[in-house]
Design a protein around this motif. Structure first.
Motif, short mmCIF file in Angstrom:
data_model
loop_
_atom_site.label_atom_id
_atom_site.label_comp_id
_atom_site.label_asym_id
_atom_site.label_seq_id
_atom_site.Cartn_x
_atom_site.Cartn_y
_atom_site.Cartn_z
N TRP A 252 -4.72 2.92 8.67
CA TRP A 252 -4.81 1.46 8.66
C TRP A 252 -4.50 0.86 10.03
O TRP A 252 -3.58 0.04 10.17
N ARG B 269 0.82 -1.21 0.00
CA ARG B 269 0.00 0.00 0.00
C ARG B 269 0.86 1.27 0.00
O ARG B 269 0.43 2.30 -0.51
N LYS C 242 -3.31 -2.31 -8.33
CA LYS C 242 -3.57 -2.17 -6.90
C LYS C 242 -3.69 -0.70 -6.55
O LYS C 242 -3.28 0.18 -7.31
N TYR D 256 -2.66 2.32 -3.87
CA TYR D 256 -1.54 2.68 -3.00
C TYR D 256 -1.65 4.16 -2.67
O TYR D 256 -2.45 4.89 -3.29
#
Length: 992
Positions: free
Chosen positions: A741, A677, A878, A880
């Motif tokens: 997170w 990430r 993905k 990020y």
């Protein structure tokens, strides 16, 4: 007028008459006692006039007895120890103290600038905005005079000889304030077994208990206080900090406090700091900051001798000083009558009590009648009279309206009490707005949104000492988990006669000051309204009310009442200003702490520093680091040395210190997901024993940092960052884990100082490693490009990765910092037969420019991955950090500046970083151009000058000739746009 020393002393008090203290004020020697403040000692010596006002230079006297003091600001000390704007009311007296009055010339009693008062009609709020804008262009003439007149007090350009320091404290419960509420809360939490930190801004614990009269639990306030102190100080888990002011309340229950360690001593200990800035992290915070007395507004309410009633009571009962012999008390609430009781006990019968309430409790009538005190209920003071001290007070009966007959009483002190304002400043600083309470006619703390803090005692509206103590106990029990519900703030009974409690007079006479510290009058507030400034925040900025050290302590509520009256709005709809840190002024010295002079920022040395010194290195500052710059041979300057070093690295091998790179240990079952990430490229498939280059973006899509991360084990990684970006990256990663997170199971540890590292580069580097660590296989099969080895050689821990910043076959070699010299000597021994040299940061820069690697000048926070030619590192599979905003319209324009190589047409002419880039020909152009040169060097491999730059549509201009221009010297150099990869563009030497 000359006064006898301590002429105004009375019996009693808490000062130690056995310890006289000599001090000087404006050159005159005076005497006080240990336990005095500078203000109480001045009053004891009959000195009421202590300052001149900011704008009109009106005579000003001591107004309060604490941190709310707007007038008595003095210069303390001399030469390098000179400190301006010290509140005389908070400064402890010590032998040899030297103080001077401020804002006057040539003297305090005869101030030439008091003539400003004659022009006061032209010096109203915002006059400078309107006056100094004409004639056009005259501002530069006005400015020097305005700057000379601005501010209060004068500082010094001499070095401060004192030292300051920062410390960090942690507590389960932090209690701010040591009055009845603070002591009760601290003891309750301490008895429950919690680690408690109690901070008190005064040098004695007790708050109002030190001077008020009354009882708690059947004991006198002093006896109750003594018992509480004995119990509190008897618990090992309660730490008490006196002379410590909580000035700022921040996120995460972080409270900033200034501890005045040696502001009260005549002979400072050189081994102790003058002040400490304490960063206190607390699980729970209990604010027991009390309440400040509210003044009235009336004509000439700034005269010396006009002061808050609670201040006079404190000077009387705590410091044994009578502020006057013929005292008039002006109030609108019952508490002020306790001051009259204290005066009577010292044989001072008030000359009058004026109460603006038309209905007063019968027992108060009885008190005045029994003691023969002239009593005037339902009256309003409209003006104080006098020259440099109050001599009489003029008032009228409210019932008679505009035709009221004026009544005058002679006096030498006018004590006022218009109610109480809870000290909501600290709570407001964390974003909780105060709430107006009509019953108490004041602003109460906002509701605590979470259970991490509570407001206790007078701050919560419990102005009676016993009620405050009981309330604080409940607050402490709730916050420590032994009570289920948060105790309510006090809810008073709404009185029928609302007009009787106002502090704003119906009739005006003379100047009615709202903010005494800044000479802001009621007329200024009303004028701001007429000019369209309706919001309290706008009024504050336009008039300067409530700014600087005052922060609305004495004038804020009255200002809001004037706004309510002028706008004909309910007080609850007006809003409030924002209270900001610091609650009280703090010195620049304590903010800086030890970070001054050579220690302005930490000086960091590589573990190899002694090795560099023995090798004859020249050093350079690189951020906080002292790095080896170059290793000169006889007669070499930096240019000759780095050119030689660069060439030798490419021909044989060289070793450079890279210990300053940021290093972060990343561990946890979610470490791979975390890196996936954080970085723009993929990380989940990276094998153990391999490393990968990573690019890190900010949230806005701009490149923040780059570096390599090595996978040491299934759930453990070793991340490296740029030298200058190490702290920034660590903060960024910690923020992501804590805020964005928190579900990820990852631990981060900065290990920059724990590992010493070198880069070994050049065609002979593999041979050198083999010689240095016999028995270890360094072949391409064993250690491929981006391969990692983690092993121990004869007790020496080694961590190696095959990667290159120079474009040559290269390795980064690390060991624990304590083994640095062993590693250095081991590699030197292994390189003796292979032509290995030492090279510094200058040659390192030349090598990376030849190869086209980006560094600090290109990673300036304004470039994207595409700008730098790194679009291939941007994963499309993905999400990020930065992936959403990197494709904003402005970041994908074709005309953005892109990384290019720049080769001067005449390769002997050196470029300079910072040159602007233009196209076309003719005279030297002006403006910002198409870009700029970012990095330059002489390339030994190419035998010419080269550089890197950022150029609009740079890649599309490949092969074109443009101009590099220095507008300061009108230098123009023709350069050819080319690939930034000047040397070995296909990476053949890198993968050798």
């Amino acid at each position: 007028m000359t006064r006898n020393a301590n002429k105004c002393r009375i019996s009693g008090g808490r000062v130690d008459r056995g310890k006289p203290v000599k001090f000087r004020f404006d050159g005159r020697e005076m005497t006080g006692f240990e336990g005095d403040t500078l203000a109480s000692a001045l009053l004891a010596n009959g000195r009421h006039l202590v300052a001149r006002s900011f704008k009109y230079h009106r005579p000003r006297g001591i107004y309060s007895a604490g941190v709310e003091e707007p007038n008595a600001l003095v210069e303390l000390g001399e030469l390098g120890r000179l400190t301006p704007n010290v509140q005389a009311t908070t400064q402890e007296l010590f032998d040899g103290l030297t103080a001077k009055s401020q804002n006057r010339w040539p003297s305090l009693r005869l101030d030439a600038l008091s003539i400003n008062g004659l022009f006061s009609r032209f010096l109203t709020a915002g006059f400078y905005y309107k006056t100094f804008m004409w004639p056009a262009g005259a501002w530069e003439f006005y400015e020097k005079f305005i700057r000379r007149a601005a501010g209060m007090g004068k500082g010094t350009h001499l070095r401060d000889p004192e030292s300051y320091e920062h410390v960090h404290d942690h507590a389960d419960v932090l209690v701010v304030g040591s009055g009845a509420a603070g002591l009760s809360a601290a003891l309750t939490a301490g008895q429950a077994g919690h680690r408690v930190l109690l901070v008190e801004q005064d040098f004695e614990l007790g708050g109002a208990l030190l001077y008020e009269q009354g009882q708690i639990a059947g004991k006198s306030l002093e006896d109750w206080r003594a018992g509480m102190l004995a119990e509190t100080e008897g618990l090992d888990n309660i730490k008490i900090l006196r002379r410590t002011t909580a000035f700022g309340y921040y996120d995460g229950n972080l409270v900033g406090c200034v501890e005045r360690v040696q502001d009260h001593v005549s002979a400072p200990d050189p081994h102790l700091p003058r002040q400490r800035l304490r960063h206190i992290r607390a699980g729970k915070v209990i604010l027991a900051t009390g309440a400040l007395e509210r003044p009235f507004i009336f004509g000439n309410n700034d005269l010396p001798g006009v002061m808050l009633a609670s201040a006079a009571e404190q000077y009387l009962n705590r410091y044994a000083v009578a502020v006057g012999k013929r005292v008039v008390l002006y109030t609108n609430q019952d508490r002020a009558y306790d001051v009259a009781v204290s005066l009577m006990q010292q044989g001072i019968k008030p000359a009058a009590i004026i109460d603006s309430r038309t209905t007063v409790d019968g027992r108060l009538h009885e008190f005045t009648r029994t003691n023969g005190i002239p009593f005037f209920p339902g009256c309003e003071v409209i003006e104080a009279r006098g020259h440099q001290h109050v001599s009489s007070v003029k008032f009228v009966r409210l019932s008679e309206g505009s035709e009221a007959k004026e009544i005058s009483i002679d006096c030498d002190s006018l004590l006022q009490s218009a109610g109480w304002a809870p000290v909501v400043h600290l709570q407001s600083q964390i974003g909780i707005k105060p709430v107006y309470d009509a019953a108490l006619d004041t602003y109460m703390p906002g509701v605590c949104a979470t259970s991490d803090h509570g407001c206790a005692g007078a701050m919560a509206g419990y102005f009676d000492a016993e009620a405050a103590a009981l309330h604080a106990v409940k607050i402490a029990k709730y916050l420590t988990g032994s009570r289920k519900t948060m105790p309510l703030l006090f809810k008073g009974k709404i009185e029928e006669d609302r007009h009787s409690v106002t502090a704003i007079p119906v009739r005006k006479a003379g100047k009615c000051f709202v903010d005494l510290q800044h000479d802001v009058t009621r007329d200024d507030i009303e004028q701001a309204q007429l000019e369209g400034f309706k919001s309290p925040e706008h009024v504050k900025r336009y008039t300067t009310q409530g700014m600087a050290g005052d922060q609305g302590k004495t004038g804020n509520i009255n200002t809001l009442e004037i706004l309510s009256e002028t706008q004909e709005k309910e007080r609850s709809l007006i809003g409030t200003t924002t209270f900001r840190p610091p609650y009280t002024p703090i010195s620049i010295g304590v903010v800086a702490g030890r970070s001054i002079g050579a220690e302005l920022s930490a000086t960091r040395y590589s573990p190899f520093h002694a090795c560099h010194e023995r090798a004859g290195a020249k050093f350079v500052e690189a951020g906080d680091w002292i790095r080896a710059w170059y290793y000169p041979k006889a007669g070499e300057d930096v240019t000759a040395a780095y050119i030689r070093e660069t060439a030798d690295v490419r021909q044989t091998a060289g070793m450079v210190d890279v210990s300053s790179l940021g290093k972060i240990d990343v561990q946890g079952p979610d470490a791979a997901e975390f890196l996936n990430r954080v970085y723009t490229n993929g990380w989940k498939m990276l094998a153990v024993g391999k490393a990968r280059y990573g690019l890190m973006l900010r949230d806005d899509g701009m490149v923040m940092d780059d570096g390599t991360t090595w996978r040491l084990a299934e759930n453990r990684y070793f991340m490296t960052t740029t030298t200058t970006g190490a702290a920034r990256v660590m903060r960024h990663l910690e923020y992501l884990l804590q805020i964005d997170w928190p579900e990820l199971k990852v631990n981060l540890t900065s290990v920059t100082d724990e590992w010493a590292g070198v880069a070994l580069a050049g065609p002979n580097s593999r041979k050198i490693l083999t010689s240095s660590f016999p028995g270890t296989d360094f072949s391409t099969e064993a250690v491929p490009f981006m391969g990692v080895l983690d092993f121990e050689h004869e007790g020496l821990p080694i961590r190696i990765c095959r990667l290159s910043f120079s474009g040559e076959l290269a390795y980064e070699v690390y060991t624990r910092a304590g083994y640095a010299e062993l590693l250095w000597n081991q590699l030197l021994a292994g390189g003796q037969g292979e032509g290995m040299i030492l090279y510094g940061s200058e040659a390192l820069g030349a090598l990376r420019i030849e190869k086209g690697h980006v560094a600090g000048p290109e990673l300036d926070g304004r470039t994207t991955a595409t700008d730098l030619g790194m679009a291939g590192l941007l994963s499309s599979k993905k999400a990020y950090v930065g992936s959403v905003l990197k494709d904003r319209e402005g970041l994908i324009r074709k005309d953005r500046q892109q990384l290019v190589g720049l080769a001067p047409v005449d390769g002997t002419i050196p470029l300079q970083a910072g040159y602007l880039l233009f196209e076309g020909d003719g005279m030297t152009p002006r403006g910002h151009g198409l870009g700029q040169v970012t990095s330059v060097t002489y390339s030994p491999a190419l035998g010419r000058q080269i550089g890197l730059g950022l150029l609009a549509e740079g890649r599309a201009r490949d092969g074109t000739i443009i101009r590099a221009v220095d507008a300061m010297s009108d230098s123009v150099i023709d350069v050819k746009v080319c690939s930034p990869h000047f040397y070995d563009p296909n990476g053949e030497r890198l993968h050798a």
